[in-house]
Design a protein around this motif. Structure first.
Motif, PDB file in Angstrom:
ATOM      1  N   GLY A  41      30.632  13.725 -17.734  1.00  0.00           N
ATOM      2  CA  GLY A  41      29.401  13.098 -16.981  1.00  0.00           C
ATOM      3  C   GLY A  41      29.731  11.727 -16.363  1.00  0.00           C
ATOM      4  O   GLY A  41      29.214  11.473 -15.278  1.00  0.00           O
ATOM      5  N   LEU A  42      30.895  11.088 -16.632  1.00  0.00           N
ATOM      6  CA  LEU A  42      31.256   9.665 -16.123  1.00  0.00           C
ATOM      7  C   LEU A  42      32.165   9.987 -14.857  1.00  0.00           C
ATOM      8  O   LEU A  42      32.631   9.018 -14.318  1.00  0.00           O
ATOM      9  CB  LEU A  42      31.884   8.756 -17.186  1.00  0.00           C
ATOM     10  N   THR A  63      28.772   2.200 -24.294  1.00  0.00           N
ATOM     11  CA  THR A  63      27.445   2.423 -24.787  1.00  0.00           C
ATOM     12  C   THR A  63      26.962   4.011 -24.502  1.00  0.00           C
ATOM     13  O   THR A  63      26.021   4.710 -25.323  1.00  0.00           O
ATOM     14  CB  THR A  63      26.431   1.226 -23.921  1.00  0.00           C
ATOM     15  N   ALA A  64      27.284   4.220 -23.405  1.00  0.00           N
ATOM     16  CA  ALA A  64      27.012   5.805 -22.925  1.00  0.00           C
ATOM     17  C   ALA A  64      27.552   6.655 -23.921  1.00  0.00           C
ATOM     18  O   ALA A  64      26.968   7.715 -24.232  1.00  0.00           O
ATOM     19  CB  ALA A  64      27.430   6.014 -21.314  1.00  0.00           C
ATOM     20  N   TYR A  65      28.673   6.517 -24.046  1.00  0.00           N
ATOM     21  CA  TYR A  65      29.718   7.417 -25.145  1.00  0.00           C
ATOM     22  C   TYR A  65      29.032   7.536 -26.369  1.00  0.00           C
ATOM     23  O   TYR A  65      28.928   8.530 -26.898  1.00  0.00           O
ATOM     24  CB  TYR A  65      30.808   6.924 -24.801  1.00  0.00           C
ATOM     25  N   LEU A  66      29.089   6.154 -27.058  1.00  0.00           N
ATOM     26  CA  LEU A  66      28.519   6.398 -28.623  1.00  0.00           C
ATOM     27  C   LEU A  66      27.071   6.691 -28.456  1.00  0.00           C
ATOM     28  O   LEU A  66      26.667   7.273 -29.584  1.00  0.00           O
ATOM     29  CB  LEU A  66      28.929   4.956 -29.135  1.00  0.00           C
ATOM     30  N   ALA A 151      29.524  -1.942 -30.789  1.00  0.00           N
ATOM     31  CA  ALA A 151      29.293  -2.396 -31.908  1.00  0.00           C
ATOM     32  C   ALA A 151      27.657  -1.950 -32.329  1.00  0.00           C
ATOM     33  O   ALA A 151      27.681  -1.181 -33.501  1.00  0.00           O
ATOM     34  CB  ALA A 151      29.379  -3.618 -32.702  1.00  0.00           C
ATOM     35  N   GLY A 152      26.899  -2.207 -31.560  1.00  0.00           N
ATOM     36  CA  GLY A 152      25.539  -1.811 -31.700  1.00  0.00           C
ATOM     37  C   GLY A 152      25.357  -0.554 -31.628  1.00  0.00           C
ATOM     38  O   GLY A 152      24.531   0.127 -32.318  1.00  0.00           O
ATOM     39  N   ALA A 153      26.087   0.247 -30.430  1.00  0.00           N
ATOM     40  CA  ALA A 153      25.941   1.641 -30.342  1.00  0.00           C
ATOM     41  C   ALA A 153      26.817   2.269 -31.228  1.00  0.00           C
ATOM     42  O   ALA A 153      26.048   3.595 -31.746  1.00  0.00           O
ATOM     43  CB  ALA A 153      26.657   2.017 -29.144  1.00  0.00           C
ATOM     44  N   ALA A 216      17.823   8.067 -30.338  1.00  0.00           N
ATOM     45  CA  ALA A 216      19.119   7.838 -29.876  1.00  0.00           C
ATOM     46  C   ALA A 216      19.261   8.436 -28.240  1.00  0.00           C
ATOM     47  O   ALA A 216      20.002   7.927 -27.380  1.00  0.00           O
ATOM     48  CB  ALA A 216      19.996   8.944 -30.578  1.00  0.00           C
ATOM     49  N   GLY A 217      18.103   8.787 -27.927  1.00  0.00           N
ATOM     50  CA  GLY A 217      17.925   8.843 -26.322  1.00  0.00           C
ATOM     51  C   GLY A 217      17.883  10.429 -25.977  1.00  0.00           C
ATOM     52  O   GLY A 217      18.046  10.679 -24.805  1.00  0.00           O
TER      53      GLY A 217
END
Length: 256
Positions: A41-42, A63-66, A151-153, A216-217
């Motif tokens: 994707g990236l 962020t995208a990965y986690l 960390a947040g992800a 989670a999206g």
């Protein structure tokens, strides 16, 4: 929950091929899939896979990965832990060893507590191992050192794992009351189907098994914004009802 019951059930779980296979699929499988999908994707490619993966990537880098890891964990955790819960509670009936439990000095309810506790501890360890393995794989696919948002992800991925683990506990009652792990696995498959229907119908935020994935999206950023903390916390009463029903059944049913 008694000490001997805990020790016996922990030993059963460690030596179980079912539990080991589920753990490997949950930890290694989800990390490998997430790393592969994120790399595709990236890469800004125009392949069919890239076009399908990109909508699951929200943000950039770690962020995208986690975030994708959390989405995949919302399904993989329910499947993996659900199978283990059903097997743990139902195997005694299928293997014909349930009657011998009544001859033990440990009450059946304490044995049921030990079964559920060992699964919860194992699932927690798998969640931590998944995030730990995801970090070096992120470096392998070229994300660079983790940034402040990582960390947040990562915390979100662990929270999704915890919620889906809790939501697998009602399967223990199904496997117990129906006296076998196959009914529990059947109920698990039914939950997966109903979860998809609820999400497509737009009611996923209020359906406990769909809310963590949407948060989670999995349904896109618009769907993520509709999920409130109260909806995620529905997992707590659902899990409590499943555990209470299971313990009461083991305490009062005639085991034979």
């Amino acid at each position: 929950m008694s000490g001997p019951a805990w020790e016996v059930e922990a030993l059963k779980l460690r030596r179980s091929s079912v539990a080991r296979t589920a753990a490997a699929a949950l930890v290694v499988g989800t990390c490998a899939i997430t790393a592969g999908f994120t790399a595709v994707g990236l890469a800004d490619g125009n392949s069919q896979m890239a076009l399908k993966v990109c909508p699951m990537l929200h943000g950039t880098g770690w962020t995208a990965y986690l975030g994708m890891l959390a989405q995949i964990l919302s399904v993989a955790t329910l499947l993996a832990v659900g199978v283990v819960v059903a097997w743990t509670m139902g195997r005694e009936f299928t293997d014909g060893t349930i009657a011998s439990l009544q001859a033990l000095p440990t009450p059946p309810a304490a044995i049921a507590w030990a079964k559920l506790a060992t699964v919860m501890v194992g699932a927690t360890a798998c969640g931590l191992a998944t995030v730990a393995l995801a970090l070096p794989l992120g470096l392998v696919i070229g994300l660079g050192p983790p940034d402040a948002d990582a960390a947040g992800a990562a915390a979100q991925a662990l929270a999704v794992t915890a919620l889906m683990t809790l939501l697998s506990l009602p399967l223990a009652f199904v496997a117990s009351a129906r006296r076998g792990y196959l009914p529990g696995i059947g109920a698990l498959l039914g939950l997966v189907v109903v979860t998809q229907i609820a999400a497509v119908a737009g009611a996923g935020a209020w359906f406990p098994w769909a809310a963590p994935g949407l948060w989670a999206g999995m349904g896109g950023q618009a769907a993520t914004a509709t999920v409130m903390p109260a909806q995620l916390l529905l997992a707590l009463p659902v899990a409590a009802a499943g555990v209470a029903g299971t313990i009461r059944w083991w305490a009062t049913a005639e085991l034979r």
